[in-house]
Write an enzyme that holds these catalytic residues in place. Structure first.
Site, PDB file in Angstrom:
ATOM      1  N   LYS A 132       0.798  -1.414  -0.080  1.00 12.72           N
ATOM      2  CA  LYS A 132      -0.097   0.182   0.009  1.00 12.72           C
ATOM      3  C   LYS A 132       0.810   1.285  -0.010  1.00 12.72           C
ATOM      4  O   LYS A 132       1.935   1.095   0.626  1.00 12.72           O
ATOM      5  CB  LYS A 132      -0.903   0.070   1.357  1.00 12.72           C
ATOM      6  CG  LYS A 132      -1.704  -0.973   1.160  1.00 12.72           C
ATOM      7  CD  LYS A 132      -2.556  -1.176   2.684  1.00 12.72           C
ATOM      8  CE  LYS A 132      -3.652  -2.048   2.728  1.00 12.72           C
ATOM      9  NZ  LYS A 132      -4.921  -1.872   1.949  1.00 12.72           N
TER      10      LYS A 132
ATOM     11  N   ARG B 267     -10.169 -11.683   1.500  1.00 15.45           N
ATOM     12  CA  ARG B 267     -11.144 -12.606   1.221  1.00 15.45           C
ATOM     13  C   ARG B 267     -10.337 -14.000   0.907  1.00 15.45           C
ATOM     14  O   ARG B 267     -11.219 -15.125   0.955  1.00 15.45           O
ATOM     15  CB  ARG B 267     -11.434 -11.965  -0.429  1.00 15.45           C
ATOM     16  CG  ARG B 267     -10.401 -11.867  -1.369  1.00 15.45           C
ATOM     17  CD  ARG B 267     -10.821 -11.079  -2.421  1.00 15.45           C
ATOM     18  NE  ARG B 267     -10.772  -9.712  -2.291  1.00 15.45           N
ATOM     19  CZ  ARG B 267     -10.972  -8.719  -3.175  1.00 15.45           C
ATOM     20  NH1 ARG B 267     -11.366  -8.960  -4.236  1.00 15.45           N
ATOM     21  NH2 ARG B 267     -10.869  -7.477  -2.627  1.00 15.45           N
TER      22      ARG B 267
END
Length: 519
Positions: A294, A368
């Site tokens: 990130k 996920r």
């Protein structure tokens, strides 16, 4: 703010230029550590007299009408959520804060999808209690304002601030119900708000402190303290390997911090074999993004990427404290997502618990991956319902912002139950699509059965939900994407800036209503 001299509590002279007070011996001896928060409604018509709550009216009689008198001369009528502080009205309450409650008849607002009256009470009471805290008064009595639960929630949520790491802390204020009103509703409100505050604390704590094992230990302590009908399993890496949770392990392997699979049981049903509800929460205790790292700006907020685990576990702790007659299981895969020589690489293929292979094209779509295995495991309990919560996608924040949690579900019955609970709590939900349109974008995959990112950039929250759906066969499943409600700046007035613990109260209310429907 109004300063009133009152002979009844000892002579008080206020030198208005310097606001210097000369307190008589009688007042100096009074208990200076107690405040009082009272409500007042907005005028229905221009010439109406503003109406105090019943507690406000009683207090006004107690002080021979002085409260109304000072309200009249201290400025315009109070608007919803605004406060005004008075001193020296009564010897037992040296400081009295009057708060604006808005319209008295406010109910469910179909446009806003919440109960306006309850929300007004939460906002007003939070503002009043903070005024008392600013005065460094350690105890406050709170007007129930016609809804003791909402008042308690406003007080307990509004006073909370994470300062565990600071040497200088705000005064701890203990709030209790004013008068002999609905103590049961007040207690319920305290439980609901305390549940959310537990989630706030877990989310706000720095990641070097809130490791997977530490998170599990805190939940274990809270759950065991809540009820004897509980069971906690803190599963180590070896158990995760035995369960063939390859997707979860692929994320965990990038960090030196060992993963934990937390499994908690609350057995409140009189029938021990009653099928449970299963809650699943994403537990990434720090998310750097991994190899798909990130940007550094605001990466510190990713200490709260275990918000799903925090909210579902806190809701179960609260259900145990409320002694709800249901069985609930909480599952939280806990680990860090870090870049290293052992971390997932873009293009890697991993195998989930159900045998499906996953192409990991973006290592920052890790939530996920860990949820896939946890959802497969959830099915083994023959559950009535599966609900998972996760700070899953930035796209959810772009779509709804902090107004509501996005709900993706294959059951309209389950959606309605969650929606009804959210109207009551004011912590809203909004239904999002689970179209085949999105499923096509994740199953069209070059190397594996499913890709962890969609083919296109658009609809990121929806393709993430479609990915999770590939690991669900249960007909009553809901995925709550809570990324947009993770933090608060000033949008929810009764929460201070920081991590929110949302939507814990909506989950508790859902469990409460489910237990009543099942009775």
């Amino acid at each position: 703010m109004f300063l009133l001299p009152l002979p009844a509590v000892g002579r008080v002279a206020v030198r208005h230029l310097g606001l210097k007070r000369f307190w008589s011996q009688g007042l100096a001896a009074a208990d200076m550590t107690k405040g009082l928060v009272l409500g007042i409604y907005t005028r229905e018509k221009e010439n109406d007299v503003p109406q105090l709550t019943s507690a406000g009216e009683n207090f006004d009689k107690l002080v021979s009408g002085k409260l109304r008198e000072v309200l009249k001369i201290s400025g315009p009528p109070l608007k919803a959520g605004k406060t005004r502080t008075f001193y020296g009205l009564h010897e037992h309450f040296p400081s009295v804060v009057v708060v604006g409650l808005g319209k008295k008849a406010a109910g469910v607002d179909d446009q806003e999808n919440w109960h306006e009256g309850k929300e007004n009470i939460r906002v007003a009471i939070a503002a009043g209690c903070r005024q008392v805290q600013d005065l460094e008064i350690s105890s406050v009595e709170v007007d129930p304002c016609g809804d003791a639960q909402a008042a308690a929630e406003g007080a307990v949520l509004g006073l909370y601030e994470y300062d565990d790491m600071k040497q200088k802390k705000k005064v701890v204020v203990s709030a209790k119900l004013h008068g002999s009103g609905d103590q049961e509703a007040w207690h319920k409100g305290v439980l609901f708000a305390s549940g959310q505050n537990l989630a706030r604390q877990l989310m706000e704590t720095p990641a070097n402190e809130m490791t997977p094992i530490r998170f599990a230990e805190i939940i274990e302590k809270n759950l065991r303290g809540a009820s004897s009908k509980t069971e906690v399993h803190i599963r180590p890496r070896s158990w995760i390997e035995e369960q063939a949770m390859g997707s979860f392990l692929s994320v965990a392997k990038g960090s030196d911090e060992p993963p934990v699979f937390l499994e908690v049981h609350y057995r409140g049903s009189p029938n021990a074999s009653e099928p449970p509800l299963v809650f699943v929460g994403k537990g990434i205790t720090f998310d750097s993004g991994g190899i798909s790292i990130k940007p550094s700006a605001n990466m510190d907020l990713m200490r709260a990427d275990m918000g799903g685990a925090a909210t579902i576990c806190s809701a179960i702790v609260s259900a145990a404290k409320l002694s709800l007659p249901i069985n609930v299981i909480g599952l939280a895969p806990l680990c860090e997502n870090m870049p290293s020589g052992k971390a997932n690489k873009p293009g890697d293929v991993v195998t989930a618990k159900n045998g499906k292979t996953i192409q990991v094209d973006n290592t920052d779509a890790e939530g996920r991956l860990i949820l896939a295995d946890a959802l497969c495991y959830a099915h083994t309990f023959n559950p009535k319902v599966i609900i998972n919560a996760a700070t899953l996608t930035g796209a959810m924040d772009i779509a709804l912002g902090s107004a509501a949690t996005g709900v993706f579900t294959n059951s309209s019955w389950l959606w309605n139950k969650l929606f009804e609970a959210s109207v009551e709590t004011g912590d809203r939900v909004w239904r999002m699509p689970l179209f085949e349109h999105y499923t096509k974008q994740v199953v069209d995959c070059q190397l594996a059965d499913v890709n962890n990112v969609g083919k296109y950039r658009s609809g990121g929250a929806c393709t993430a939900a479609a990915f999770l759906k590939e690991f669900v066969t249960h007909p009553k499943w809901a995925h709550l994407d809570i990324a947009g409600v993770m933090t608060n700046k000033d949008e929810v007035p009764y929460l201070r800036k920081g991590m929110t613990g949302r939507p814990t109260r909506t989950l508790i209310e859902f469990l409460l209503r489910f237990s009543q429907d099942s009775a």
